[in-house]
Design a protein around this motif. Structure first.
Motif, PDB file in Angstrom:
ATOM      1  N   ALA A 168       0.838  -0.970   0.114  1.00 40.67           N
ATOM      2  CA  ALA A 168       0.057  -0.030   0.045  1.00 40.67           C
ATOM      3  C   ALA A 168       0.853   1.166   0.151  1.00 40.67           C
ATOM      4  N   GLN A 169       1.869   1.376   0.917  1.00 37.61           N
ATOM      5  CA  GLN A 169       2.969   2.470   0.909  1.00 37.61           C
ATOM      6  C   GLN A 169       3.531   2.746  -0.429  1.00 37.61           C
ATOM      7  N   ASP A 170       3.941   1.480  -1.156  1.00 38.33           N
ATOM      8  CA  ASP A 170       4.732   1.755  -2.190  1.00 38.33           C
ATOM      9  C   ASP A 170       3.773   2.060  -3.479  1.00 38.33           C
ATOM     10  N   ALA A 171       2.547   1.665  -3.376  1.00 36.20           N
ATOM     11  CA  ALA A 171       1.606   2.084  -4.299  1.00 36.20           C
ATOM     12  C   ALA A 171       1.172   3.563  -4.295  1.00 36.20           C
ATOM     13  N   MET A 172       1.217   3.960  -2.990  1.00 33.38           N
ATOM     14  CA  MET A 172       1.040   5.637  -2.967  1.00 33.38           C
ATOM     15  C   MET A 172       2.419   6.221  -3.728  1.00 33.38           C
ATOM     16  N   LYS A 173       3.525   5.726  -3.224  1.00 34.11           N
ATOM     17  CA  LYS A 173       4.809   6.479  -3.909  1.00 34.11           C
ATOM     18  C   LYS A 173       4.730   6.322  -5.369  1.00 34.11           C
ATOM     19  N   ALA A 174       4.319   5.269  -5.817  1.00 36.73           N
ATOM     20  CA  ALA A 174       4.356   5.184  -7.357  1.00 36.73           C
ATOM     21  C   ALA A 174       3.094   5.975  -8.026  1.00 36.73           C
ATOM     22  N   GLY A 175       2.388   6.759  -7.278  1.00 39.50           N
ATOM     23  CA  GLY A 175       1.472   7.710  -7.872  1.00 39.50           C
ATOM     24  C   GLY A 175      -0.040   7.180  -7.950  1.00 39.50           C
ATOM     25  N   PHE A 176      -0.381   6.296  -7.283  1.00 38.51           N
ATOM     26  CA  PHE A 176      -1.760   5.766  -7.292  1.00 38.51           C
ATOM     27  C   PHE A 176      -2.332   6.199  -5.995  1.00 38.51           C
ATOM     28  N   ARG A 177      -3.884   6.450  -5.997  1.00 36.13           N
ATOM     29  CA  ARG A 177      -4.629   6.549  -4.838  1.00 36.13           C
ATOM     30  C   ARG A 177      -4.671   5.034  -4.494  1.00 36.13           C
ATOM     31  N   VAL A 178      -4.631   4.911  -3.017  1.00 37.57           N
ATOM     32  CA  VAL A 178      -4.650   3.596  -2.399  1.00 37.57           C
ATOM     33  C   VAL A 178      -5.915   3.721  -1.422  1.00 37.57           C
ATOM     34  N   LYS A 179      -6.605   2.392  -1.337  1.00 37.91           N
ATOM     35  CA  LYS A 179      -7.414   1.985  -0.274  1.00 37.91           C
ATOM     36  C   LYS A 179      -7.146   0.532   0.307  1.00 37.91           C
ATOM     37  N   PHE A 180      -7.318   0.458   1.605  1.00 40.99           N
ATOM     38  CA  PHE A 180      -6.669  -0.574   2.139  1.00 40.99           C
ATOM     39  C   PHE A 180      -8.064  -1.309   2.638  1.00 40.99           C
ATOM     40  N   HIS A 181      -8.353  -2.623   2.322  1.00 40.67           N
ATOM     41  CA  HIS A 181      -9.455  -3.366   2.776  1.00 40.67           C
ATOM     42  C   HIS A 181      -8.922  -4.015   4.225  1.00 40.67           C
ATOM     43  N   TRP A 182      -9.180  -3.412   5.248  1.00 40.53           N
ATOM     44  CA  TRP A 182      -8.827  -3.799   6.684  1.00 40.53           C
ATOM     45  C   TRP A 182      -9.311  -5.042   6.946  1.00 40.53           C
ATOM     46  N   GLU A 183     -10.626  -5.411   6.862  1.00 45.32           N
ATOM     47  CA  GLU A 183     -11.123  -6.618   7.238  1.00 45.32           C
ATOM     48  C   GLU A 183     -10.735  -7.813   6.295  1.00 45.32           C
ATOM     49  N   LEU A 184     -10.186  -7.415   5.033  1.00 50.43           N
ATOM     50  CA  LEU A 184      -9.743  -8.568   4.319  1.00 50.43           C
ATOM     51  C   LEU A 184      -8.062  -8.496   4.309  1.00 50.43           C
ATOM     52  N   THR A 185      -7.581  -8.235   5.621  1.00 51.73           N
ATOM     53  CA  THR A 185      -6.438  -8.645   5.711  1.00 51.73           C
ATOM     54  C   THR A 185      -6.161  -9.214   7.206  1.00 51.73           C
ATOM     55  N   ARG A 186      -5.138  -9.899   7.638  1.00 54.47           N
ATOM     56  CA  ARG A 186      -4.729 -10.229   9.173  1.00 54.47           C
ATOM     57  C   ARG A 186      -3.293 -10.098   9.084  1.00 54.47           C
ATOM     58  N   PRO A 187      -2.859  -9.795  10.523  1.00 55.39           N
ATOM     59  CA  PRO A 187      -1.626  -9.518  10.605  1.00 55.39           C
ATOM     60  C   PRO A 187      -0.577 -10.804  11.035  1.00 55.39           C
ATOM     61  N   VAL A 188       0.680 -10.728  11.100  1.00 54.10           N
ATOM     62  CA  VAL A 188       1.457 -11.612  11.719  1.00 54.10           C
ATOM     63  C   VAL A 188       1.137 -11.523  13.233  1.00 54.10           C
ATOM     64  N   THR A 189       1.400 -10.349  13.835  1.00 53.30           N
ATOM     65  CA  THR A 189       0.557 -10.162  15.248  1.00 53.30           C
ATOM     66  C   THR A 189      -0.075  -8.879  15.177  1.00 53.30           C
ATOM     67  N   GLU A 190      -1.272  -9.199  15.950  1.00 57.34           N
ATOM     68  CA  GLU A 190      -2.109  -8.137  16.242  1.00 57.34           C
ATOM     69  C   GLU A 190      -1.431  -6.624  17.080  1.00 57.34           C
ATOM     70  N   ALA A 191      -0.352  -7.012  17.559  1.00 59.09           N
ATOM     71  CA  ALA A 191       0.411  -5.898  18.512  1.00 59.09           C
ATOM     72  C   ALA A 191       0.876  -4.828  17.436  1.00 59.09           C
ATOM     73  N   ASN A 192       0.966  -5.315  16.319  1.00 54.25           N
ATOM     74  CA  ASN A 192       1.216  -4.341  15.104  1.00 54.25           C
ATOM     75  C   ASN A 192       0.225  -3.453  14.752  1.00 54.25           C
ATOM     76  N   ASP A 193      -1.141  -3.704  15.014  1.00 53.92           N
ATOM     77  CA  ASP A 193      -2.086  -3.131  14.218  1.00 53.92           C
ATOM     78  C   ASP A 193      -2.083  -1.441  14.438  1.00 53.92           C
ATOM     79  N   GLY A 194      -1.879  -1.270  15.737  1.00 54.36           N
ATOM     80  CA  GLY A 194      -1.710   0.641  15.862  1.00 54.36           C
ATOM     81  C   GLY A 194      -0.564   1.004  15.047  1.00 54.36           C
ATOM     82  N   MET A 195       0.516   0.401  14.845  1.00 56.37           N
ATOM     83  CA  MET A 195       1.470   0.826  13.885  1.00 56.37           C
ATOM     84  C   MET A 195       1.044   1.050  12.754  1.00 56.37           C
ATOM     85  N   VAL A 196       0.397  -0.357  12.191  1.00 59.19           N
ATOM     86  CA  VAL A 196      -0.210  -0.165  10.853  1.00 59.19           C
ATOM     87  C   VAL A 196      -1.219   0.881  10.507  1.00 59.19           C
TER      88      VAL A 196
END
Length: 208
Positions: A168-196
């Motif tokens: 998602a971050q690199d898509a923005m840098k490449a000039g695209f508008r970006v949307k993140f399907h939060w509910e269609l993702t899962r983390p390695v660790t939920e402790a990182n969700d705030g950082m994300v």
């Protein structure tokens, strides 16, 4: 359901068994994404769909097994950059590396394999991680999407806090508008969700 504009593409990141319960690098409830993502693709709302596939050689430099005395999830410096060491996962040709068979991948316009070079990890669909020369080589995906007239990219898949976020971050840098399907993702660790969430807000990436 109404189709989205033709200039919107969906990126399905690394929906592979090794990132699901029972896999080598499991995300909690990662398998819960298979059915809703399959349904989303079956709706044919996106005219352009890209699926990425982690595809590592068995001796990949990101594997803890390649660094004597190191354990999975420890961090080392690789090419002068922090590198998390992973369990061996998504090894080329293994069952854990296949795109999940519960999804009809024939709707994908492109399947992009990443992490194929032994010495370089590759979280993002758009750029590899830092290599020996200090750069992050492009995968060519941005050019492919731009040439198809894509202006907006929606991301989903695994893992939320690594490959989906970096894509998602690199898509923005490449000039695209970006949307993140939060509910269609899962983390390695939920402790990182705030950082994300902080990283998405900083990059002005919309959460849907």
């Amino acid at each position: 359901m109404t189709a989205l504009p033709a200039d919107v593409a969906l990126l399905v990141i690394d929906l592979q068994p090794d990132f699901m319960p029972g896999g080598a690098l499991a995300c909690e409830d990662g398998d819960a994404l298979v059915s809703p993502i399959a349904d989303l693709l079956a709706e044919r709302r996106y005219r352009t769909v890209v699926a990425t596939q982690d595809w590592h050689p068995a001796d990949h430099a990101s594997f803890a097994s390649q660094h004597p005395g190191k354990l999975p999830f420890e961090t080392i410096l690789l090419h002068a950059q922090p590198q998390t060491l992973w369990p061996n996962h998504c090894v080329q040709g293994s069952q854990g590396a296949v795109l999940h068979p519960g999804v009809d991948w024939t709707v994908a316009n492109l399947i992009l394999r990443k992490g194929t070079r032994r010495e370089v990890d590759s979280y993002s669909a758009f750029r590899e991680n830092h290599g020996p020369d200090g750069t992050r080589p492009a995968t060519g995906l941005a050019g492919w999407l731009h040439e198809r007239g894509i202006r907006e990219v929606h991301v989903c898949g695994l893992a939320r806090d690594y490959c989906v976020l970096w894509s998602a971050q690199d898509a923005m840098k490449a000039g695209f508008r970006v949307k993140f399907h939060w509910e269609l993702t899962r983390p390695v660790t939920e402790a990182n969700d705030g950082m994300v969430r902080e990283a998405l807000a900083k990059a002005k990436i919309a959460v849907i």
